[in-house]
Design a protein around this motif. Structure first.
Motif, PDB file in Angstrom:
ATOM      1  N   ARG A 124      40.439   2.479 -24.940  1.00 24.94           N
ATOM      2  CA  ARG A 124      41.440   2.297 -23.886  1.00 24.94           C
ATOM      3  C   ARG A 124      41.036   1.188 -22.919  1.00 24.94           C
ATOM      4  NH1 ARG A 124      45.509   5.871 -23.533  1.00 24.94           N
ATOM      5  NH2 ARG A 124      45.345   7.892 -24.588  1.00 24.94           N
ATOM      6  N   ARG A 125      39.740   1.120 -22.555  1.00 27.94           N
ATOM      7  CA  ARG A 125      39.284   0.050 -21.661  1.00 27.94           C
ATOM      8  C   ARG A 125      39.509  -1.313 -22.293  1.00 27.94           C
ATOM      9  NH1 ARG A 125      34.953   3.696 -20.543  1.00 27.94           N
ATOM     10  NH2 ARG A 125      33.586   2.605 -22.007  1.00 27.94           N
ATOM     11  N   ARG A 126      39.158  -1.425 -23.578  1.00 27.11           N
ATOM     12  CA  ARG A 126      39.313  -2.705 -24.265  1.00 27.11           C
ATOM     13  C   ARG A 126      40.787  -3.074 -24.420  1.00 27.11           C
ATOM     14  NH1 ARG A 126      36.495  -7.289 -24.781  1.00 27.11           N
ATOM     15  NH2 ARG A 126      36.639  -8.221 -26.851  1.00 27.11           N
ATOM     16  N   GLU A 127      41.595  -2.108 -24.782  1.00 23.46           N
ATOM     17  CA  GLU A 127      43.033  -2.378 -24.958  1.00 23.46           C
ATOM     18  C   GLU A 127      43.685  -2.760 -23.629  1.00 23.46           C
ATOM     19  OE1 GLU A 127      43.728   0.675 -28.750  1.00 23.46           O
ATOM     20  OE2 GLU A 127      43.933   1.392 -26.693  1.00 23.46           O
ATOM     21  N   ARG A 128      43.267  -2.109 -22.549  1.00 25.75           N
ATOM     22  CA  ARG A 128      43.823  -2.431 -21.234  1.00 25.75           C
ATOM     23  C   ARG A 128      43.453  -3.859 -20.836  1.00 25.75           C
ATOM     24  NH1 ARG A 128      42.841   2.077 -19.140  1.00 25.75           N
ATOM     25  NH2 ARG A 128      40.704   1.642 -18.469  1.00 25.75           N
ATOM     26  N   TRP A 129      42.207  -4.244 -21.107  1.00 27.21           N
ATOM     27  CA  TRP A 129      41.779  -5.603 -20.785  1.00 27.21           C
ATOM     28  C   TRP A 129      42.556  -6.634 -21.609  1.00 27.21           C
ATOM     29  CZ3 TRP A 129      39.494  -9.532 -23.658  1.00 27.21           C
ATOM     30  CH2 TRP A 129      39.012 -10.604 -22.919  1.00 27.21           C
ATOM     31  N   LEU A 130      42.725  -6.375 -22.901  1.00 28.56           N
ATOM     32  CA  LEU A 130      43.442  -7.303 -23.761  1.00 28.56           C
ATOM     33  C   LEU A 130      44.910  -7.433 -23.352  1.00 28.56           C
ATOM     34  CD1 LEU A 130      41.903  -6.289 -27.197  1.00 28.56           C
ATOM     35  CD2 LEU A 130      41.771  -8.563 -26.173  1.00 28.56           C
ATOM     36  N   SER A 131      45.545  -6.312 -23.040  1.00 32.10           N
ATOM     37  CA  SER A 131      46.965  -6.369 -22.686  1.00 32.10           C
ATOM     38  C   SER A 131      47.188  -7.091 -21.363  1.00 32.10           C
ATOM     39  CB  SER A 131      47.559  -4.957 -22.627  1.00 32.10           C
ATOM     40  OG  SER A 131      46.972  -4.198 -21.587  1.00 32.10           O
ATOM     41  N   ARG A 132      46.231  -6.978 -20.455  1.00 31.67           N
ATOM     42  CA  ARG A 132      46.374  -7.675 -19.179  1.00 31.67           C
ATOM     43  C   ARG A 132      46.039  -9.152 -19.296  1.00 31.67           C
ATOM     44  NH1 ARG A 132      43.906  -3.052 -15.007  1.00 31.67           N
ATOM     45  NH2 ARG A 132      45.664  -1.614 -15.268  1.00 31.67           N
ATOM     46  N   SER A 133      45.284  -9.521 -20.312  1.00 35.57           N
ATOM     47  CA  SER A 133      44.935 -10.927 -20.516  1.00 35.57           C
ATOM     48  C   SER A 133      46.011 -11.681 -21.281  1.00 35.57           C
ATOM     49  CB  SER A 133      43.614 -11.030 -21.287  1.00 35.57           C
ATOM     50  OG  SER A 133      42.574 -10.375 -20.602  1.00 35.57           O
ATOM     51  N   ALA A 134      46.864 -10.959 -21.988  1.00 32.48           N
ATOM     52  CA  ALA A 134      47.833 -11.588 -22.887  1.00 32.48           C
ATOM     53  C   ALA A 134      49.149 -11.911 -22.186  1.00 32.48           C
ATOM     54  CB  ALA A 134      48.106 -10.671 -24.067  1.00 32.48           C
ATOM     55  N   THR A 135      49.822 -12.911 -22.704  1.00 29.40           N
ATOM     56  CA  THR A 135      51.170 -13.228 -22.242  1.00 29.40           C
ATOM     57  C   THR A 135      52.143 -12.146 -22.675  1.00 29.40           C
ATOM     58  OG1 THR A 135      50.669 -15.580 -22.435  1.00 29.40           O
ATOM     59  CG2 THR A 135      52.999 -14.962 -22.338  1.00 29.40           C
ATOM     60  N   ALA A 136      51.936 -11.620 -23.887  1.00 26.04           N
ATOM     61  CA  ALA A 136      52.780 -10.547 -24.411  1.00 26.04           C
ATOM     62  C   ALA A 136      51.926  -9.637 -25.281  1.00 26.04           C
ATOM     63  CB  ALA A 136      53.930 -11.120 -25.225  1.00 26.04           C
ATOM     64  N   THR A 137      52.243  -8.360 -25.244  1.00 21.85           N
ATOM     65  CA  THR A 137      51.546  -7.374 -26.065  1.00 21.85           C
ATOM     66  C   THR A 137      52.561  -6.673 -26.947  1.00 21.85           C
ATOM     67  OG1 THR A 137      49.774  -7.009 -24.466  1.00 21.85           O
ATOM     68  CG2 THR A 137      50.184  -5.250 -26.049  1.00 21.85           C
ATOM     69  N   VAL A 138      52.203  -6.527 -28.218  1.00 25.52           N
ATOM     70  CA  VAL A 138      53.107  -5.938 -29.210  1.00 25.52           C
ATOM     71  C   VAL A 138      52.447  -4.720 -29.829  1.00 25.52           C
ATOM     72  CG1 VAL A 138      54.247  -6.346 -31.428  1.00 25.52           C
ATOM     73  CG2 VAL A 138      54.184  -8.153 -29.708  1.00 25.52           C
ATOM     74  N   ALA A 139      53.223  -3.651 -30.037  1.00 23.86           N
ATOM     75  CA  ALA A 139      52.759  -2.467 -30.752  1.00 23.86           C
ATOM     76  C   ALA A 139      53.891  -1.959 -31.625  1.00 23.86           C
ATOM     77  CB  ALA A 139      52.297  -1.385 -29.789  1.00 23.86           C
ATOM     78  N   VAL A 140      53.546  -1.119 -32.601  1.00 28.54           N
ATOM     79  CA  VAL A 140      54.534  -0.731 -33.608  1.00 28.54           C
ATOM     80  C   VAL A 140      55.429   0.423 -33.170  1.00 28.54           C
ATOM     81  CG1 VAL A 140      53.136  -1.566 -35.527  1.00 28.54           C
ATOM     82  CG2 VAL A 140      52.897   0.820 -34.767  1.00 28.54           C
ATOM     83  N   SER A 141      55.110   1.082 -32.056  1.00 27.58           N
ATOM     84  CA  SER A 141      55.962   2.169 -31.581  1.00 27.58           C
ATOM     85  C   SER A 141      55.886   2.248 -30.069  1.00 27.58           C
ATOM     86  CB  SER A 141      55.537   3.512 -32.190  1.00 27.58           C
ATOM     87  OG  SER A 141      54.372   4.010 -31.562  1.00 27.58           O
ATOM     88  N   ALA A 142      56.882   2.923 -29.478  1.00 27.90           N
ATOM     89  CA  ALA A 142      56.895   3.077 -28.023  1.00 27.90           C
ATOM     90  C   ALA A 142      55.701   3.903 -27.563  1.00 27.90           C
ATOM     91  CB  ALA A 142      58.205   3.734 -27.595  1.00 27.90           C
ATOM     92  N   ARG A 143      55.313   4.914 -28.363  1.00 26.70           N
ATOM     93  CA  ARG A 143      54.155   5.740 -27.993  1.00 26.70           C
ATOM     94  C   ARG A 143      52.885   4.896 -27.923  1.00 26.70           C
ATOM     95  NH1 ARG A 143      52.965  10.337 -32.163  1.00 26.70           N
ATOM     96  NH2 ARG A 143      52.450   8.538 -33.464  1.00 26.70           N
ATOM     97  N   ASP A 144      52.694   4.024 -28.898  1.00 22.62           N
ATOM     98  CA  ASP A 144      51.488   3.192 -28.900  1.00 22.62           C
ATOM     99  C   ASP A 144      51.519   2.172 -27.779  1.00 22.62           C
ATOM    100  OD1 ASP A 144      49.809   3.773 -31.538  1.00 22.62           O
ATOM    101  OD2 ASP A 144      51.911   3.972 -32.038  1.00 22.62           O
ATOM    102  N   LEU A 145      52.701   1.597 -27.520  1.00 21.82           N
ATOM    103  CA  LEU A 145      52.799   0.618 -26.441  1.00 21.82           C
ATOM    104  C   LEU A 145      52.462   1.265 -25.101  1.00 21.82           C
ATOM    105  CD1 LEU A 145      53.580  -2.385 -26.051  1.00 21.82           C
ATOM    106  CD2 LEU A 145      55.872  -1.580 -25.444  1.00 21.82           C
ATOM    107  N   GLU A 146      52.949   2.468 -24.875  1.00 21.16           N
ATOM    108  CA  GLU A 146      52.641   3.177 -23.630  1.00 21.16           C
ATOM    109  C   GLU A 146      51.147   3.451 -23.523  1.00 21.16           C
ATOM    110  OE1 GLU A 146      53.815   7.377 -21.365  1.00 21.16           O
ATOM    111  OE2 GLU A 146      54.814   6.787 -23.224  1.00 21.16           O
ATOM    112  N   GLY A 147      50.506   3.773 -24.639  1.00 19.04           N
ATOM    113  CA  GLY A 147      49.080   4.067 -24.623  1.00 19.04           C
ATOM    114  C   GLY A 147      48.211   2.857 -24.327  1.00 19.04           C
ATOM    115  N   LEU A 148      48.776   1.661 -24.422  1.00 17.03           N
ATOM    116  CA  LEU A 148      48.009   0.434 -24.183  1.00 17.03           C
ATOM    117  C   LEU A 148      47.982   0.028 -22.715  1.00 17.03           C
ATOM    118  CD1 LEU A 148      49.363  -1.638 -27.203  1.00 17.03           C
ATOM    119  CD2 LEU A 148      47.092  -0.605 -27.012  1.00 17.03           C
ATOM    120  N   SER A 149      48.749   0.729 -21.860  1.00 20.43           N
ATOM    121  CA  SER A 149      48.802   0.420 -20.414  1.00 20.43           C
ATOM    122  C   SER A 149      49.206  -1.037 -20.181  1.00 20.43           C
ATOM    123  CB  SER A 149      47.444   0.705 -19.751  1.00 20.43           C
ATOM    124  OG  SER A 149      47.078   2.060 -19.928  1.00 20.43           O
TER     125      SER A 149
END
Length: 263
Positions: free
Chosen positions: A37-62
């Protein structure tokens, strides 16, 4: 611009795994979930856009507001059979060594399959896919169970199936086994956790079952009622075309790339 294609949220994956793990292993799973979760949160905040395959997964990425997009995994095109299957065949396909699939298969084998066979003595349960675990390879000890490992083409088994099952109660992302069944027009019975990874209207065209009683009821009903199985399978095929066809997914990928490049 950076696009973070997370696919699924591994923080969710390990957090859910901890629920069914032995008490001595669960803390390690929860620790891994926190690290992910820490790594995913850092990556999503560093990116211009973040993509995931479902709404549940996208929510889990913060993902920060406005920077997230759901782009589902593309289901492979599968030939739709010309005639209905002649036997009462249940299919579980995919990676038969993947922990959530193995756990679901073993649960189904102990809690559901003997009761299905008691009502339908000629029913067959086929497990076909890659890298079956030792626990899966032992399942043919039960009456009516077959395991086919490392198959080159699932088309042969999909053409036999009257019902596909996805009893996984853990993991993340979208179950490919469900998408392949939908693409082939085969109705699916799935655990609520697996159904939650689907698009909302796609989740409405699978039979959702959590308790063993409901699983038995749905599997027996679809095996015994060819018209109901066909109707549910056709609705699944249409949902697959709307959400998971490779052309649909490819266009969504092009759109998010364009937005990131111009935004």
């Amino acid at each position: 611009p950076i696009i973070f294609d997370a696919i699924d949220a591994m923080g969710i994956h390990f957090e859910r795994a901890a629920v069914s793990s032995p008490f001595w292993f669960a803390p390690l799973q929860r620790n891994e979930a926190q690290r992910c979760r820490r790594r995913e949160r850092w990556l999503s905040r560093s990116a211009t856009a973040t993509v995931a395959v479902s709404a549940r997964d996208l929510e889990g990425l913060s993902v920060p507001d406005g920077k997230g997009r759901v782009i589902p995994v593309a289901g492979r095109e599968v030939a739709v059979r010309d005639s209905p299957p002649s036997g009462q065949v249940v299919l579980l396909s995919g990676n038969l060594g993947y922990r959530p699939t193995v756990e679901g298969a073993v649960w189904f084998a102990h809690e559901v399959w003997p009761r299905v066979r008691a009502e339908l003595p000629r029913a067959r349960w086929i497990l076909a896919g890659a890298r079956p675990s030792s626990a899966v390879r032992r399942l043919p000890r039960l009456n009516g169970v077959e395991v086919h490992g490392d198959v080159a083409d699932l088309g042969e088994f999909m053409s036999l199936a009257q019902v596909a099952v996805a009893p996984m109660h853990s993991g993340s992302g979208v179950p490919m086994k469900v998408l392949e069944a939908m693409a082939a027009g085969v109705p699916s019975v799935v655990h609520p956790w697996a159904a939650d990874g689907l698009a909302p209207d796609a989740a409405s065209v699978v039979a959702v079952a959590e308790s063993a009683d409901v699983w038995v009821e749905n599997v027996v009903r679809l095996l015994g009622d060819a018209s109901a199985a066909k109707e549910l399978g056709e609705r699944g095929r249409l949902a697959w075309q709307r959400h998971y066809h490779p052309d649909v997914v490819a266009q969504q990928i092009r759109d998010v790339v364009t937005e990131a490049a111009t935004g």
